[in-house]
Design a protein around this motif. Structure first.
Motif, PDB file in Angstrom:
ATOM      1  N   GLN A 251     -13.490  34.485 -27.524  1.00 16.64           N
ATOM      2  CA  GLN A 251     -13.918  34.210 -28.899  1.00 16.64           C
ATOM      3  C   GLN A 251     -13.627  35.369 -29.855  1.00 16.64           C
ATOM      4  OE1 GLN A 251     -18.099  33.446 -28.023  1.00 16.64           O
ATOM      5  NE2 GLN A 251     -17.815  31.252 -28.360  1.00 16.64           N
ATOM      6  N   ILE A 252     -13.302  36.528 -29.294  1.00 14.96           N
ATOM      7  CA  ILE A 252     -13.090  37.720 -30.110  1.00 14.96           C
ATOM      8  C   ILE A 252     -11.668  37.720 -30.660  1.00 14.96           C
ATOM      9  CG2 ILE A 252     -13.123  40.247 -30.132  1.00 14.96           C
ATOM     10  CD1 ILE A 252     -15.079  40.099 -27.757  1.00 14.96           C
ATOM     11  N   GLN A 253     -11.533  37.965 -31.964  1.00 12.64           N
ATOM     12  CA  GLN A 253     -10.231  37.945 -32.625  1.00 12.64           C
ATOM     13  C   GLN A 253      -9.547  39.311 -32.500  1.00 12.64           C
ATOM     14  OE1 GLN A 253      -8.853  35.081 -34.001  1.00 12.64           O
ATOM     15  NE2 GLN A 253     -10.641  34.165 -32.978  1.00 12.64           N
ATOM     16  N   PHE A 254      -8.980  39.570 -31.313  1.00 15.80           N
ATOM     17  CA  PHE A 254      -8.283  40.821 -31.094  1.00 15.80           C
ATOM     18  C   PHE A 254      -6.898  40.791 -31.728  1.00 15.80           C
ATOM     19  CE2 PHE A 254     -11.219  41.326 -27.415  1.00 15.80           C
ATOM     20  CZ  PHE A 254     -11.676  42.600 -27.714  1.00 15.80           C
ATOM     21  N   PRO A 255      -6.374  41.957 -32.102  1.00 14.02           N
ATOM     22  CA  PRO A 255      -4.992  42.011 -32.591  1.00 14.02           C
ATOM     23  C   PRO A 255      -4.022  41.578 -31.494  1.00 14.02           C
ATOM     24  CG  PRO A 255      -6.161  44.062 -33.095  1.00 14.02           C
ATOM     25  CD  PRO A 255      -7.030  43.275 -32.152  1.00 14.02           C
ATOM     26  N   PRO A 256      -2.801  41.201 -31.851  1.00 17.83           N
ATOM     27  CA  PRO A 256      -1.817  40.764 -30.847  1.00 17.83           C
ATOM     28  C   PRO A 256      -1.578  41.839 -29.790  1.00 17.83           C
ATOM     29  CG  PRO A 256      -1.034  40.316 -33.075  1.00 17.83           C
ATOM     30  CD  PRO A 256      -2.273  41.148 -33.226  1.00 17.83           C
ATOM     31  N   GLY A 257      -1.439  41.410 -28.544  1.00 18.26           N
ATOM     32  CA  GLY A 257      -1.136  42.335 -27.468  1.00 18.26           C
ATOM     33  C   GLY A 257      -2.303  43.169 -27.002  1.00 18.26           C
ATOM     34  N   THR A 258      -3.523  42.765 -27.352  1.00 18.07           N
ATOM     35  CA  THR A 258      -4.728  43.507 -26.973  1.00 18.07           C
ATOM     36  C   THR A 258      -5.519  42.710 -25.944  1.00 18.07           C
ATOM     37  OG1 THR A 258      -4.845  44.538 -29.155  1.00 18.07           O
ATOM     38  CG2 THR A 258      -6.839  44.585 -27.826  1.00 18.07           C
ATOM     39  N   THR A 259      -5.883  43.354 -24.852  1.00 20.08           N
ATOM     40  CA  THR A 259      -6.631  42.665 -23.802  1.00 20.08           C
ATOM     41  C   THR A 259      -7.770  43.547 -23.304  1.00 20.08           C
ATOM     42  OG1 THR A 259      -5.138  43.510 -22.080  1.00 20.08           O
ATOM     43  CG2 THR A 259      -4.643  41.340 -22.996  1.00 20.08           C
ATOM     44  N   ILE A 260      -8.874  42.906 -22.897  1.00 22.89           N
ATOM     45  CA  ILE A 260      -9.967  43.597 -22.208  1.00 22.89           C
ATOM     46  C   ILE A 260      -9.738  43.432 -20.715  1.00 22.89           C
ATOM     47  CG2 ILE A 260     -12.437  43.598 -21.716  1.00 22.89           C
ATOM     48  CD1 ILE A 260     -12.970  42.860 -24.574  1.00 22.89           C
ATOM     49  N   SER A 261      -9.734  44.566 -20.003  1.00 25.15           N
ATOM     50  CA  SER A 261      -9.404  44.526 -18.573  1.00 25.15           C
ATOM     51  C   SER A 261     -10.621  44.637 -17.672  1.00 25.15           C
ATOM     52  CB  SER A 261      -8.427  45.664 -18.245  1.00 25.15           C
ATOM     53  OG  SER A 261      -7.261  45.562 -19.026  1.00 25.15           O
ATOM     54  N   ALA A 262     -11.596  45.459 -18.070  1.00 26.75           N
ATOM     55  CA  ALA A 262     -12.771  45.676 -17.224  1.00 26.75           C
ATOM     56  C   ALA A 262     -13.930  46.134 -18.087  1.00 26.75           C
ATOM     57  CB  ALA A 262     -12.471  46.708 -16.138  1.00 26.75           C
ATOM     58  N   ILE A 263     -15.123  46.029 -17.513  1.00 23.53           N
ATOM     59  CA  ILE A 263     -16.350  46.437 -18.201  1.00 23.53           C
ATOM     60  C   ILE A 263     -17.228  47.174 -17.205  1.00 23.53           C
ATOM     61  CG2 ILE A 263     -18.483  45.602 -19.297  1.00 23.53           C
ATOM     62  CD1 ILE A 263     -16.841  43.141 -20.248  1.00 23.53           C
ATOM     63  N   LEU A 264     -17.830  48.263 -17.646  1.00 22.69           N
ATOM     64  CA  LEU A 264     -18.867  48.918 -16.853  1.00 22.69           C
ATOM     65  C   LEU A 264     -20.200  48.579 -17.498  1.00 22.69           C
ATOM     66  CD1 LEU A 264     -19.455  50.923 -14.479  1.00 22.69           C
ATOM     67  CD2 LEU A 264     -19.696  52.682 -16.244  1.00 22.69           C
ATOM     68  N   ARG A 265     -21.064  47.910 -16.730  1.00 20.91           N
ATOM     69  CA  ARG A 265     -22.369  47.490 -17.248  1.00 20.91           C
ATOM     70  C   ARG A 265     -23.446  47.955 -16.273  1.00 20.91           C
ATOM     71  NH1 ARG A 265     -22.434  41.363 -18.186  1.00 20.91           N
ATOM     72  NH2 ARG A 265     -21.184  42.023 -20.004  1.00 20.91           N
ATOM     73  N   ASN A 266     -24.256  48.896 -16.717  1.00 25.64           N
ATOM     74  CA  ASN A 266     -25.342  49.417 -15.870  1.00 25.64           C
ATOM     75  C   ASN A 266     -24.819  49.855 -14.500  1.00 25.64           C
ATOM     76  OD1 ASN A 266     -27.259  48.825 -17.891  1.00 25.64           O
ATOM     77  ND2 ASN A 266     -27.410  46.706 -17.165  1.00 25.64           N
ATOM     78  N   GLU A 267     -23.749  50.645 -14.507  1.00 27.68           N
ATOM     79  CA  GLU A 267     -23.128  51.201 -13.295  1.00 27.68           C
ATOM     80  C   GLU A 267     -22.363  50.166 -12.472  1.00 27.68           C
ATOM     81  OE1 GLU A 267     -23.260  54.500 -12.955  1.00 27.68           O
ATOM     82  OE2 GLU A 267     -24.423  54.460 -14.798  1.00 27.68           O
ATOM     83  N   GLU A 268     -22.297  48.914 -12.920  1.00 24.14           N
ATOM     84  CA  GLU A 268     -21.560  47.880 -12.195  1.00 24.14           C
ATOM     85  C   GLU A 268     -20.221  47.632 -12.877  1.00 24.14           C
ATOM     86  OE1 GLU A 268     -21.772  43.111 -11.033  1.00 24.14           O
ATOM     87  OE2 GLU A 268     -23.369  44.047 -12.234  1.00 24.14           O
ATOM     88  N   VAL A 269     -19.154  47.611 -12.065  1.00 22.34           N
ATOM     89  CA  VAL A 269     -17.825  47.316 -12.590  1.00 22.34           C
ATOM     90  C   VAL A 269     -17.630  45.806 -12.606  1.00 22.34           C
ATOM     91  CG1 VAL A 269     -15.338  47.597 -12.256  1.00 22.34           C
ATOM     92  CG2 VAL A 269     -16.901  49.486 -11.726  1.00 22.34           C
ATOM     93  N   ILE A 270     -17.251  45.267 -13.767  1.00 22.45           N
ATOM     94  CA  ILE A 270     -17.063  43.831 -13.944  1.00 22.45           C
ATOM     95  C   ILE A 270     -15.618  43.570 -14.350  1.00 22.45           C
ATOM     96  CG2 ILE A 270     -17.732  41.810 -15.294  1.00 22.45           C
ATOM     97  CD1 ILE A 270     -20.463  43.160 -15.712  1.00 22.45           C
ATOM     98  N   THR A 271     -14.943  42.685 -13.631  1.00 18.53           N
ATOM     99  CA  THR A 271     -13.599  42.271 -14.023  1.00 18.53           C
ATOM    100  C   THR A 271     -13.708  41.342 -15.220  1.00 18.53           C
ATOM    101  OG1 THR A 271     -12.855  42.413 -11.723  1.00 18.53           O
ATOM    102  CG2 THR A 271     -11.470  41.178 -13.257  1.00 18.53           C
ATOM    103  N   ALA A 272     -12.965  41.651 -16.280  1.00 19.16           N
ATOM    104  CA  ALA A 272     -13.060  40.860 -17.506  1.00 19.16           C
ATOM    105  C   ALA A 272     -12.368  39.508 -17.336  1.00 19.16           C
ATOM    106  CB  ALA A 272     -12.432  41.631 -18.662  1.00 19.16           C
ATOM    107  N   ARG A 273     -13.082  38.443 -17.672  1.00 18.81           N
ATOM    108  CA  ARG A 273     -12.529  37.096 -17.687  1.00 18.81           C
ATOM    109  C   ARG A 273     -12.686  36.514 -19.092  1.00 18.81           C
ATOM    110  NH1 ARG A 273      -9.894  37.703 -12.990  1.00 18.81           N
ATOM    111  NH2 ARG A 273     -11.302  38.161 -11.243  1.00 18.81           N
ATOM    112  N   LYS A 274     -12.050  35.380 -19.323  1.00 19.55           N
ATOM    113  CA  LYS A 274     -12.121  34.774 -20.651  1.00 19.55           C
ATOM    114  C   LYS A 274     -13.552  34.447 -21.058  1.00 19.55           C
ATOM    115  CE  LYS A 274      -7.514  32.658 -20.745  1.00 19.55           C
ATOM    116  NZ  LYS A 274      -6.765  31.382 -20.866  1.00 19.55           N
ATOM    117  N   ASN A 275     -14.382  34.039 -20.083  1.00 20.88           N
ATOM    118  CA  ASN A 275     -15.744  33.622 -20.408  1.00 20.88           C
ATOM    119  C   ASN A 275     -16.765  34.757 -20.268  1.00 20.88           C
ATOM    120  OD1 ASN A 275     -15.679  33.865 -17.667  1.00 20.88           O
ATOM    121  ND2 ASN A 275     -16.626  31.868 -17.217  1.00 20.88           N
TER     122      ASN A 275
END
Length: 458
Positions: free
Chosen positions: A401-425
């Motif tokens: 849902q986020i309007q990122f500029p072209p060629g921009t992607t989220i790859s991973a997230i660190l949340r409370n010491e947990e590594v999360i693989t970024a998915r569309k949802n």
């Protein structure tokens, strides 16, 4: 932001160019008029000739209302004095200084408001040392950078025929490694960037950048190429600050190290400081010496003298004589693209690496880390998401849902010491550390704006 950059060397000029194009008010100071000549014609900045540590020069540069002083001259003492004066006379909020001497760096307690008021210390030698160590630790990697305190890493490597995923769609990666926390961030094919999708097919010789939890790195690498075991025999050329630091660090990790130094006096000095390293007086471009020291058995050869040409030639010679991997320190940007060929595995640019570290402390929004990739063409940043859905464009939003500029992607997230693989949802939550890959660094300001908290946003 009003920024004063002290020193128009390679790092100072690069920072001036980047920051002036990001709509900052930049003033560049240098004692050498030749370095400043013509800069105002193609960059939107002011230039001032003078000593970086003189109060009148800092005042002329706008010290009375500067937000940040970046001291990157070639002299530690000038950088320290400039920060001291900026604080004492103008109470400049943020002061960043490049400090090279280990004598100063070994006493961090002196860098405080009551002594030498520097907010951020940058040591290029330490940065380069850590970069080379990571490349030695992961044979086959072209680039290795850390995020989230090392919990997440980004690896760039070339895909070779024989890797299980090569010739297959990326979507199969999850089937091969169902528990691995990883995502391919970008692919470069014949120097053209490709945004990866599930049906993207990896081809031999693709340059693949992926983000993964630290513990999953080697497993993911094995999908793209035959993974080499880290070798134990390392040969270094150049016993300067970087060479000494690197040898000391490798000793602690129980590598067998040989260090070649052309200055007899320096070789003797360094030999007294090292416990297990074999220090040799000689020229690393001497084929007879290299053969005599069994270069063909070296897992890695690193040429890290102060001379680009010497580094390139000795690394090419080492490669021809059988060294498994060769690296060369290359300061001149024009050389970097030329030398990364089959004859030399990795060209390390101190300027690009140092600039990335500096940008993490200057960029808007809450940026934790910035790393340049593909010799500065792309960037990957670690940025913290603040605010609530009512005040943020990203918090509470699914990634798709986020309007990122072209060629921009989220790859991973660190949340409370947990590594999360970024998915569309995946939904961004407050205080998430978000790893963002930006293929075109011109879009960085737009990405930062997305993460800035606004009291008027609804």
């Amino acid at each position: 932001m009003k920024i004063i950059i002290l020193g128009a060397g390679q790092v100072g000029l690069s920072m001036a160019e980047i920051l002036s194009r990001e709509n900052n008010d930049v003033t560049l100071v240098d004692i050498d008029p030749d370095r400043l000549e013509g800069l105002q014609d193609h960059l939107d900045l002011r230039v001032i000739e003078g000593s970086a540590s003189h109060p009148d020069v800092l005042e002329q540069a706008g010290g009375h209302d500067a937000d940040l002083v970046l001291a990157v001259t070639n002299q530690d003492e000038v950088n320290m004095a400039a920060c001291q004066i900026a604080y004492s006379l103008f109470r400049t909020p943020t002061k960043i200084a490049r400090i090279r001497s280990t004598s100063y760096l070994s006493h961090p307690e002196i860098f405080c408001d009551k002594a030498i008021p520097i907010d951020v210390l940058i040591s290029p030698e330490e940065i380069i040392t850590q970069q080379i160590l990571r490349l030695i630790e992961y044979p086959g990697a072209l680039q290795v950078v850390d995020f989230a305190g090392g919990r997440i890493q980004l690896i760039g490597l070339r895909a070779y025929f024989g890797g299980p995923l090569v010739g297959h769609q990326l979507g199969e990666l999850r089937n091969h490694l169902p528990t691995a926390k990883t995502r391919v961030a970008a692919i470069y094919r014949q120097n053209q960037a490709i945004i990866p999708h599930g049906d993207t097919v990896i081809e031999p010789d693709d340059e693949v950048f992926f983000v993964a939890a630290h513990d999953d790195i080697r497993e993911v690498m094995s999908e793209l190429r035959l993974v080499e075991k880290p070798g134990n025999r390392i040969m270094l050329a150049g016993a300067g600050n970087i060479g000494l630091r690197l040898a000391q660090a490798l000793e602690q990790k129980h590598y067998q190290v040989k260090l070649i130094e052309s200055s007899r006096r320096r070789a003797r000095q360094v030999a007294e400081l090292l416990d297990k390293t074999t220090v040799l007086h000689g020229n690393a471009a001497d084929e007879e010496l290299m053969t005599q020291e069994n270069i063909e058995n070296a897992e890695a050869f690193c040429s890290i003298t102060n001379e680009d040409e010497a580094n390139i030639l000795s690394a090419m010679l080492a490669k021809r004589l059988g060294a498994r991997r060769t690296m060369a320190l290359v300061n001149r940007s024009a050389y970097v693209d030329l030398v990364e060929t089959r004859m030399l595995d990795i060209a390390i640019s101190p300027k690009i690496t140092t600039v990335g570290i500096l940008l993490a402390h200057i960029r808007r929004a809450d940026t934790v880390a910035v790393h340049s990739l593909r010799r500065g063409a792309a960037e990957v940043i670690e940025i913290i998401a603040h605010g609530e859905p009512s005040s943020s464009r990203v918090v509470g939003q699914r990634i798709d849902q986020i309007q990122f500029p072209p060629g921009t992607t989220i790859s991973a997230i660190l949340r409370n010491e947990e590594v999360i693989t970024a998915r569309k949802n995946t939904v961004i939550e407050p205080e998430d550390h978000v790893i963002v890959f930006v293929i075109d660094k011109q879009h960085i300001p737009a990405v930062e704006k997305l993460f800035q908290v606004s009291v008027t946003y609804v």
